[in-house]
Design a protein around this motif. Sequence first.
Motif, mmCIF file in Angstrom:
data_model
loop_
_atom_site.group_PDB
_atom_site.id
_atom_site.type_symbol
_atom_site.label_atom_id
_atom_site.label_comp_id
_atom_site.label_asym_id
_atom_site.label_seq_id
_atom_site.Cartn_x
_atom_site.Cartn_y
_atom_site.Cartn_z
ATOM 1 N N VAL A 74 11.194 -9.405 18.727
ATOM 2 C CA VAL A 74 11.801 -8.074 18.611
ATOM 3 C C VAL A 74 12.070 -7.741 17.151
ATOM 4 C CG1 VAL A 74 13.882 -6.720 19.068
ATOM 5 C CG2 VAL A 74 12.784 -7.977 20.918
ATOM 6 N N LEU A 75 12.595 -8.707 16.394
ATOM 7 C CA LEU A 75 12.864 -8.482 14.975
ATOM 8 C C LEU A 75 11.571 -8.196 14.217
ATOM 9 C CD1 LEU A 75 15.589 -11.201 14.233
ATOM 10 C CD2 LEU A 75 15.896 -8.740 14.539
ATOM 11 N N LEU A 76 10.499 -8.912 14.585
ATOM 12 C CA LEU A 76 9.201 -8.668 13.964
ATOM 13 C C LEU A 76 8.728 -7.250 14.258
ATOM 14 C CD1 LEU A 76 6.545 -9.621 12.564
ATOM 15 C CD2 LEU A 76 5.764 -10.329 14.834
ATOM 16 N N TYR A 77 8.850 -6.831 15.519
ATOM 17 C CA TYR A 77 8.404 -5.500 15.907
ATOM 18 C C TYR A 77 9.247 -4.407 15.245
ATOM 19 C CZ TYR A 77 5.540 -7.738 19.513
ATOM 20 O OH TYR A 77 4.603 -8.502 20.166
ATOM 21 N N VAL A 78 10.544 -4.642 15.132
ATOM 22 C CA VAL A 78 11.425 -3.663 14.480
ATOM 23 C C VAL A 78 11.033 -3.512 13.012
ATOM 24 C CG1 VAL A 78 13.790 -3.233 13.685
ATOM 25 C CG2 VAL A 78 13.384 -3.971 16.031
ATOM 26 N N SER A 167 12.381 2.749 35.320
ATOM 27 C CA SER A 167 13.457 3.305 36.132
ATOM 28 C C SER A 167 14.844 3.078 35.519
ATOM 29 C CB SER A 167 13.423 2.690 37.535
ATOM 30 O OG SER A 167 13.551 1.272 37.461
ATOM 31 N N ASP A 168 14.924 2.307 34.435
ATOM 32 C CA ASP A 168 16.222 2.025 33.809
ATOM 33 C C ASP A 168 16.832 3.284 33.202
ATOM 34 O OD1 ASP A 168 16.085 -0.618 34.446
ATOM 35 O OD2 ASP A 168 15.378 -1.293 32.482
ATOM 36 N N SER A 169 18.147 3.399 33.354
ATOM 37 C CA SER A 169 18.854 4.524 32.754
ATOM 38 C C SER A 169 18.941 4.326 31.244
ATOM 39 C CB SER A 169 20.274 4.622 33.324
ATOM 40 O OG SER A 169 21.017 3.454 32.972
ATOM 41 N N ILE A 170 19.391 5.343 30.539
ATOM 42 C CA ILE A 170 19.539 5.243 29.081
ATOM 43 C C ILE A 170 20.548 4.160 28.726
ATOM 44 C CG2 ILE A 170 20.311 6.462 27.003
ATOM 45 C CD1 ILE A 170 19.288 9.032 28.215
ATOM 46 N N GLU A 171 21.641 4.108 29.500
ATOM 47 C CA GLU A 171 22.677 3.103 29.235
ATOM 48 C C GLU A 171 22.130 1.690 29.425
ATOM 49 O OE1 GLU A 171 22.997 5.685 31.213
ATOM 50 O OE2 GLU A 171 24.409 6.951 30.091
ATOM 51 N N THR A 172 21.388 1.490 30.528
ATOM 52 C CA THR A 172 20.811 0.168 30.796
ATOM 53 C C THR A 172 19.789 -0.202 29.726
ATOM 54 O OG1 THR A 172 21.082 0.471 33.194
ATOM 55 C CG2 THR A 172 19.523 -1.212 32.471
ATOM 56 N N THR A 173 18.983 0.768 29.341
ATOM 57 C CA THR A 173 17.980 0.530 28.298
ATOM 58 C C THR A 173 18.641 0.103 26.993
ATOM 59 O OG1 THR A 173 16.436 2.144 29.246
ATOM 60 C CG2 THR A 173 16.146 1.580 26.919
ATOM 61 N N ASN A 174 19.680 0.832 26.595
ATOM 62 C CA ASN A 174 20.384 0.501 25.348
ATOM 63 C C ASN A 174 21.033 -0.879 25.418
ATOM 64 O OD1 ASN A 174 19.657 2.891 24.148
ATOM 65 N ND2 ASN A 174 21.570 3.949 24.652
ATOM 66 N N GLN A 186 19.251 0.706 14.582
ATOM 67 C CA GLN A 186 17.875 0.490 15.021
ATOM 68 C C GLN A 186 17.604 1.164 16.355
ATOM 69 O OE1 GLN A 186 17.912 -3.776 14.913
ATOM 70 N NE2 GLN A 186 17.066 -3.899 12.838
ATOM 71 N N LEU A 187 18.611 1.202 17.216
ATOM 72 C CA LEU A 187 18.469 1.877 18.505
ATOM 73 C C LEU A 187 18.203 3.359 18.311
ATOM 74 C CD1 LEU A 187 21.299 0.300 20.720
ATOM 75 C CD2 LEU A 187 18.847 0.185 21.116
ATOM 76 N N VAL A 188 18.967 3.968 17.410
ATOM 77 C CA VAL A 188 18.810 5.396 17.143
ATOM 78 C C VAL A 188 17.414 5.682 16.601
ATOM 79 C CG1 VAL A 188 19.592 7.330 15.732
ATOM 80 C CG2 VAL A 188 21.259 5.774 16.739
ATOM 81 N N LYS A 189 16.979 4.878 15.640
ATOM 82 C CA LYS A 189 15.655 5.078 15.050
ATOM 83 C C LYS A 189 14.551 4.898 16.083
ATOM 84 C CE LYS A 189 16.766 3.774 10.298
ATOM 85 N NZ LYS A 189 16.481 2.812 9.196
ATOM 86 N N LEU A 190 14.758 3.964 17.003
ATOM 87 C CA LEU A 190 13.740 3.682 18.011
ATOM 88 C C LEU A 190 13.556 4.864 18.950
ATOM 89 C CD1 LEU A 190 11.912 1.262 18.758
ATOM 90 C CD2 LEU A 190 13.594 0.648 20.494
ATOM 91 N N THR A 191 14.642 5.552 19.272
ATOM 92 C CA THR A 191 14.567 6.693 20.193
ATOM 93 C C THR A 191 14.046 7.951 19.504
ATOM 94 O OG1 THR A 191 16.881 7.258 19.729
ATOM 95 C CG2 THR A 191 16.455 5.831 21.608
#
Length: 204
Positions: A74-78, A167-174, A186-191
């Motif tokens: 994940v760190l590599l992909y980010v 099917s995951d909600s935004i909360e579950t995804t985060n 990083q979450l904000v940038k990803l979205t």
Amino acid sequence: MKLKIINYACKSAAASIILSVFVASANDLATTGDLKLVEAEKILKTENSRKSLDNYKKEIDSRARVLKPQGERVLLYVKTIEVLRSMLRDDFDPNYMPPTSIPLPDSILSSGSDPNQIIDPKLRQQAVDARNALEEKINKHNFQRALRREMESIKQNIFTEAGINKSDSIETTNDKLKKAGLTGEQLVKLTLLPHTAVQQKNKK
């Protein structure tokens, strides 16, 4: 008894040597992988071409295979997304449709003709310059589109590593992304990843 102890000690020493060699080899491979990735990134930023992007992606995939699931990958992909994001141009127009031929005045040649057929050297050079400028514009446009597609692909890799379902909600995804190692920024940038016109059209 002494012979058994010596024999055991020799075997232990041999095992230690083998283990040391194995660890060193693994470290060498990791270092080599990092160096190749750094070099691929340097070439990508220098050339800004589809070929260098494909090579960079190849090194990312190769590096990901030797990293631990979730955290390290994940760190590599980010980091990869950050590298690609830094190369985005604000003037990119997803609706731009490159012309199929070089527009030339009919008094010179019909559009799409080879500029080298122009007899007048001055006009011929103007046509060649126009062709080169158009090719450069098209290459830059295609490269920018490819960057955005690759970022979206890497984003999907992160979602896969984090175990995110459609099917995951935004909360579950985060929550899953945070557990996978992403920070709030990083979450904000990803979205906020840009999408190509094709991808936006398919989502409608």
